[in-house]
Design a protein around this motif. Structure first.
Motif, PDB file in Angstrom:
ATOM      1  N   ILE A  57       0.840  -1.204   0.000  1.00 22.01           N
ATOM      2  CA  ILE A  57       0.000   0.000   0.000  1.00 22.01           C
ATOM      3  C   ILE A  57       0.872   1.250   0.000  1.00 22.01           C
ATOM      4  CG2 ILE A  57      -1.607   1.355   1.405  1.00 22.01           C
ATOM      5  CD1 ILE A  57      -2.957  -1.304   2.157  1.00 22.01           C
ATOM      6  N   LEU A  58       1.915   1.241   0.832  1.00 19.30           N
ATOM      7  CA  LEU A  58       2.820   2.396   0.843  1.00 19.30           C
ATOM      8  C   LEU A  58       3.478   2.580  -0.519  1.00 19.30           C
ATOM      9  CD1 LEU A  58       4.552   2.092   4.342  1.00 19.30           C
ATOM     10  CD2 LEU A  58       2.915   3.818   3.573  1.00 19.30           C
TER      11      LEU A  58
ATOM     12  N   THR B 187       2.290   1.845  -3.461  1.00 22.07           N
ATOM     13  CA  THR B 187       1.399   2.421  -4.471  1.00 22.07           C
ATOM     14  C   THR B 187       0.988   3.844  -4.126  1.00 22.07           C
ATOM     15  OG1 THR B 187      -0.402   1.268  -3.378  1.00 22.07           O
ATOM     16  CG2 THR B 187       0.426   0.301  -5.403  1.00 22.07           C
ATOM     17  N   GLN B 188       1.147   4.226  -2.845  1.00 17.32           N
ATOM     18  CA  GLN B 188       0.798   5.601  -2.494  1.00 17.32           C
ATOM     19  C   GLN B 188       1.916   6.558  -2.879  1.00 17.32           C
ATOM     20  OE1 GLN B 188      -2.340   6.595  -1.331  1.00 17.32           O
ATOM     21  NE2 GLN B 188      -2.629   4.494  -2.020  1.00 17.32           N
ATOM     22  N   SER B 189       3.140   6.070  -2.869  1.00 13.31           N
ATOM     23  CA  SER B 189       4.246   6.970  -3.196  1.00 13.31           C
ATOM     24  C   SER B 189       5.269   6.263  -4.074  1.00 13.31           C
ATOM     25  CB  SER B 189       4.915   7.458  -1.900  1.00 13.31           C
ATOM     26  OG  SER B 189       6.227   7.907  -2.196  1.00 13.31           O
TER      27      SER B 189
ATOM     28  N   THR C 122       1.367  -5.591  -4.657  1.00  9.11           N
ATOM     29  CA  THR C 122       1.753  -4.373  -5.374  1.00  9.11           C
ATOM     30  C   THR C 122       1.243  -4.435  -6.820  1.00  9.11           C
ATOM     31  OG1 THR C 122       3.752  -4.251  -4.048  1.00  9.11           O
ATOM     32  CG2 THR C 122       3.681  -2.880  -6.008  1.00  9.11           C
TER      33      THR C 122
ATOM     34  N   ASN D 202      -1.733  -2.045  -8.562  1.00 11.89           N
ATOM     35  CA  ASN D 202      -1.448  -1.252  -9.765  1.00 11.89           C
ATOM     36  C   ASN D 202      -2.238  -1.728 -10.983  1.00 11.89           C
ATOM     37  OD1 ASN D 202       0.359   0.519  -8.592  1.00 11.89           O
ATOM     38  ND2 ASN D 202       2.068  -0.899  -8.840  1.00 11.89           N
TER      39      ASN D 202
ATOM     40  N   ARG E 235      -8.116   9.796  -2.224  1.00  6.74           N
ATOM     41  CA  ARG E 235      -7.124   8.708  -2.322  1.00  6.74           C
ATOM     42  C   ARG E 235      -7.572   7.498  -1.528  1.00  6.74           C
ATOM     43  NH1 ARG E 235      -1.731  10.672  -3.731  1.00  6.74           N
ATOM     44  NH2 ARG E 235      -0.480   9.094  -2.670  1.00  6.74           N
ATOM     45  N   TRP E 236      -8.067   7.783  -0.345  1.00  6.94           N
ATOM     46  CA  TRP E 236      -8.496   6.724   0.570  1.00  6.94           C
ATOM     47  C   TRP E 236      -9.660   5.933  -0.037  1.00  6.94           C
ATOM     48  CZ3 TRP E 236      -7.795   3.273   3.997  1.00  6.94           C
ATOM     49  CH2 TRP E 236      -8.834   2.797   4.802  1.00  6.94           C
TER      50      TRP E 236
ATOM     51  N   ARG F 108     -10.383   5.669  -3.190  1.00  2.55           N
ATOM     52  CA  ARG F 108      -9.886   4.927  -4.336  1.00  2.55           C
ATOM     53  C   ARG F 108      -9.183   3.647  -3.881  1.00  2.55           C
ATOM     54  NH1 ARG F 108      -5.766   8.019  -7.729  1.00  2.55           N
ATOM     55  NH2 ARG F 108      -4.335   7.038  -6.268  1.00  2.55           N
ATOM     56  N   LEU F 109      -8.383   3.777  -2.821  1.00  3.43           N
ATOM     57  CA  LEU F 109      -7.677   2.613  -2.297  1.00  3.43           C
ATOM     58  C   LEU F 109      -8.665   1.569  -1.794  1.00  3.43           C
ATOM     59  CD1 LEU F 109      -4.987   1.303  -1.370  1.00  3.43           C
ATOM     60  CD2 LEU F 109      -5.323   2.461   0.815  1.00  3.43           C
TER      61      LEU F 109
ATOM     62  N   GLN G 157      -8.801  -0.102  -5.422  1.00  5.21           N
ATOM     63  CA  GLN G 157      -7.517  -0.794  -5.526  1.00  5.21           C
ATOM     64  C   GLN G 157      -7.466  -2.068  -4.698  1.00  5.21           C
ATOM     65  OE1 GLN G 157      -5.225   2.950  -4.789  1.00  5.21           O
ATOM     66  NE2 GLN G 157      -3.947   2.102  -6.414  1.00  5.21           N
TER      67      GLN G 157
END
Lengths: 268, 284
Positions: B103-104, B106-108, B162, B166, B183-184, B186-187, B191
């Motif tokens: 998760i981290l 894909t967030q950054s 991951t 994606n 973002r939250w 969407r995740l 995702q």
């Protein structure tokens, strides 16, 4: 819900959205769209017709706000809010893990509304597309045409001011496509909605729309506009009428004109 | 007219029947064949030992192994519980760590660029070669074992999750953007569900790997006494030339692996059977 009793004739409609001098350039040198001007009025059914590479999808992405124009402006009358826009893609674009009603719920869910809160709206939208009995089904249990109907229901559920459709029926068989074309016009008649419909089919554009914006490629631009003055409601009979054939010829000529314009430029 | 109708009905019926028969046969074969093959293998093993007079300190027969398993059950079941605890704890930490890191990632993008190579290095270095160092630096034996098993198990979960995060449909992404999703949102709504089948695939691999990691780490750690697992019991029995007990412990390890794999597969089916292609049985 307050709907206008009927769509006023062209020329008497209120303005909804205006694109003025819109350019879109990719990577500094690929001109996807050049100097596009388009006024969308409430109740218009506009088809963007053109060969591939003419920027019709780019125009749609600009209107939807997914992209910003390189220059020029897109202005909504009274500003734009989320929910003003419904979008239908070429693929049904449903979430396979969610039921039909959960898929239609999406625009509301993203605004923090629970499924129970908007159950009426969801059922209304599903009824509009004739799928009220399938609310608990999963997308994989539906046919291609039914999936597309779910996608349309999702685009309607927020009662948007404008619905964008990007070649929504291109992947369907002809019988299903005709049926969905008829149903789309019926929906438009009931909801008085405004639609921008991207297609590469002359026949589809003439059957559906009252304005056809013909586009040319390299660079993508508006070549001409054809007014389809045949009255609504249009039914299966319209498809076989002489008027329809004549209008198709007119639109086809305009499209060929747009393609030759490109050819002349390319060979020059 | 009516006769033709009846004929077509009869033909369809026969085909349907053939389908049903084939399906039934397949259902039975699915269970029967593996059982028969395993039974045959055990039988052959037994006969080999008897016919060739192989002494039990070289190759014990299946009967003796079973006898030993029952006889030593007190000691072996304690060891099984120890190994099981470490395996499941490592798997749990691998799931939390793997999914969390994914998760981290894909967030950054920058976070991914910084730490992905690190994860790869951990993965490609054989755990046997890191384990001795871990046991030097980590005082608690349990923590050391857990760490070894985790290093082996977490990577498939990280890389699969991951990939899954994606793999969202681009049009759905656009749709979420048009509807102003955070973002939250969407995740959570897009995702994570997209990544679920990928994650479950990773989990199936990680389950087996965490057992391997636990066993290998125990071999390296090599200390005995109370609280030692199945791998140590195998080592110990080997030193004492108690081959039947080695086999009994091995049997338990293999059975544990099968149970973990089956559990992961059942979980996968339970979560995906309603919608995912992998769980849908196609006709014909």
């Amino acid at each position: 819900m307050t709907l206008p009793s009927s769509i006023p004739p062209m020329g008497q409609r209120d303005k909804l959205l205006e694109m003025s001098n819109v350019d879109k350039v990719f990577g500094g040198n690929v001109v996807a769209l050049k100097d596009m001007n388009l006024t969308v009025n409430q109740g218009d059914f506009i088809s963007l017709l053109g060969p591939s590479g003419c920027g019709k999808s780019t125009a749609l992405r600009l209107i939807s706000g997914l992209m910003r124009p390189t220059s020029g402006h897109i202005n909504w009358e009274g500003g734009q809010k989320t929910g003003d826009l419904g979008v239908v893609f070429q693929e049904p674009t449903l979430m396979p893990w969610a039921t039909v009603e959960q898929n239609v719920w999406l625009p509301f869910r993203l605004r923090g509304k629970s499924l129970a809160d908007v159950q009426d709206e969801i059922m209304w939208a599903l009824k509009m597309v004739g799928l009220e009995k399938f609310q608990k089904s999963y997308p994989r249990e539906l046919s291609g045409g039914m999936k597309m109907r779910v996608s349309i229901a999702r685009s309607l559920v927020t009662e948007p001011r404008l619905i964008l459709m990007d070649e929504p029926f291109a992947a369907l068989d002809e019988i299903t496509r005709h049926k969905l074309n008829n149903d789309l016009l019926e929906l438009r008649d009931k909801l008085k909605c405004t639609v921008i419909f991207v297609t590469h089919s002359v026949f589809e554009s003439v059957f559906l729309s009252d304005r056809i914006v013909v586009m040319a490629a390299r660079p993508g631009r508006v070549s001409s506009e054809v007014t389809v003055d045949a009255p609504y409601p249009r039914t299966e009979e319209f498809r076989t009428s002489a008027d329809y054939a004549e209008l198709c010829r007119k639109a086809s000529d305009a499209l060929h004109g747009a393609m030759n314009e490109h050819g002349a430029r390319a060979s020059a | 007219m009516s006769t033709t109708d009846m004929n077509t009905a009869a033909i369809v019926d026969e085909e349907e029947l053939r389908y049903a028969r084939a399906e039934k046969r397949e259902k039975i074969a699915k269970w029967l064949l593996p059982v028969v093959v395993i039974a045959l293998a055990v039988f052959l093993w037994d006969r080999m030992v008897v016919w060739n007079d192989i002494p039990h300190y070289i190759l014990p027969g299946p009967g003796l192994v079973l006898e030993t398993l029952i006889q030593d059950w007190g000691m072996l079941s304690d060891a099984l519980i120890v190994t099981l605890k470490i395996t499941l704890a490592a798997l749990a930490v691998a799931v939390v760590g793997g999914v969390g890191l994914a998760i981290l990632f894909t967030q950054s993008r920058y976070f991914e660029m910084s730490f992905y190579p690190f994860a790869v290095i951990l993965q490609v270095t054989p755990v046997v070669s890191i384990a001795p160092l871990i046991f030097i630096y980590v005082d608690s034996r349990i923590a050391g074992l857990l760490l070894c098993a985790w290093i082996v198990a977490f990577f498939p979960i990280l890389s699969n999750t991951t990939l899954g995060l994606n793999s969202t449909d681009h049009n759905l992404r656009d749709l979420y953007k048009i509807y102003g999703a955070t973002r939250w949102q969407r995740l959570r709504y897009l995702q994570l569900p997209t990544a679920l089948p990928y994650f479950l695939g990773g989990l199936r691999i990680a389950g087996g790997l965490s057992l391997i990691g636990a066993v290998v780490a125990e071999y390296v750690a090599g200390t005995g006494g109370i609280g030692s697992g199945l791998a140590f019991r195998i080592l110990e029995a080997g030193y004492r030339l108690n081959i039947p007990r080695m086999f009994a412990a091995l049997l338990l390890i293999a059975a544990t692996g099968v149970v973990i794999f089956t559990a992961a597969s059942l979980l996968s089916h339970a979560l995906l059977h309603k919608w995912h292609e992998s769980a849908i049985k196609r006709e014909s």
